[in-house]
Design a protein around this motif. Structure first.
Motif, PDB file in Angstrom:
ATOM      1  N   ASN A 115       0.868  -1.171   0.000  1.00  0.00           N
ATOM      2  CA  ASN A 115       0.000   0.000   0.000  1.00  0.00           C
ATOM      3  C   ASN A 115       0.908   1.225   0.000  1.00  0.00           C
ATOM      4  OD1 ASN A 115      -2.541  -1.479   0.379  1.00  0.00           O
ATOM      5  ND2 ASN A 115      -1.646  -1.999   2.346  1.00  0.00           N
ATOM      6  N   THR A 116       0.844   2.018  -1.065  1.00  0.00           N
ATOM      7  CA  THR A 116       1.752   3.148  -1.223  1.00  0.00           C
ATOM      8  C   THR A 116       0.964   4.453  -1.336  1.00  0.00           C
ATOM      9  OG1 THR A 116       1.835   3.275  -3.638  1.00  0.00           O
ATOM     10  CG2 THR A 116       3.222   1.591  -2.579  1.00  0.00           C
ATOM     11  N   THR A 117       1.688   5.546  -1.378  1.00  0.00           N
ATOM     12  CA  THR A 117       1.058   6.844  -1.564  1.00  0.00           C
ATOM     13  C   THR A 117       0.468   6.989  -2.957  1.00  0.00           C
ATOM     14  OG1 THR A 117       3.215   7.768  -2.143  1.00  0.00           O
ATOM     15  CG2 THR A 117       2.483   8.033   0.148  1.00  0.00           C
ATOM     16  N   LYS A 118       0.831   6.108  -3.884  1.00  0.00           N
ATOM     17  CA  LYS A 118       0.330   6.148  -5.265  1.00  0.00           C
ATOM     18  C   LYS A 118      -0.723   5.086  -5.554  1.00  0.00           C
ATOM     19  CE  LYS A 118       3.262   9.328  -6.605  1.00  0.00           C
ATOM     20  NZ  LYS A 118       2.893  10.645  -7.026  1.00  0.00           N
ATOM     21  N   GLY A 119      -1.023   4.236  -4.590  1.00  0.00           N
ATOM     22  CA  GLY A 119      -1.993   3.162  -4.786  1.00  0.00           C
ATOM     23  C   GLY A 119      -1.455   1.851  -4.247  1.00  0.00           C
ATOM     24  N   ALA A 120      -2.122   0.752  -4.610  1.00  0.00           N
ATOM     25  CA  ALA A 120      -1.750  -0.572  -4.106  1.00  0.00           C
ATOM     26  C   ALA A 120      -1.203  -1.434  -5.229  1.00  0.00           C
ATOM     27  CB  ALA A 120      -2.955  -1.256  -3.479  1.00  0.00           C
TER      28      ALA A 120
END
Length: 129
Positions: A115-120
């Protein structure tokens, strides 16, 4: 429960599920009671709007002791799921680099949900002993 009416279909589509693992089973409801639950079926939803897995460096793969992950942006958290879709490890990261100790896990195929700041992103990794 699917609905209150009679279901004759042999398949079922569960629309708009978020990324994750799910367990399904069937219970027949009769006028005189309910049946026992069927054997469970497991599914792993990886999503359709995932980040491109090539945006991550996940090494080594297959792994023995550690899996190292590098991303060009912040990894908020991760989930490691076994081949049955059960979460075996979950942790908060908040960094672009992640080091996961897999030395205590059995050999097999696992799924790493980032899970990242740009999506999964869902990534397949192998652990070999």
């Amino acid at each position: 429960m699917i609905n209150e009416s009679l279901v004759n279909a042999l398949t079922y589509v569960d629309p708009d599920l978020p990324i994750g693992s799910y367990e399904y089973f069937v219970i027949a409801v009769y006028y005189f009671g309910e049946s026992s639950a069927s054997e469970p079926a497991f599914t792993l939803i990886t999503g359709t709007n995932q980040l491109d897995a090539t945006l991550f460096s996940i090494l080594p793969n297959p792994a023995r002791d550690y899996v190292n992950v590098q991303a060009g942006y912040t990894i908020i958290s991760y989930e490691l799921l076994n081949n049955s879709g059960q979460v075996v490890r979950i942790d908060v990261v908040n960094a672009p680099v992640l080091n996961i100790d897999v030395s205590s896990f059995d050999s097999g195929i696992y799924y790493l949900k980032l899970n990242t700041t740009k999506g999964a992103s869902m990534n397949k990794i192998a652990i070999r002993k």
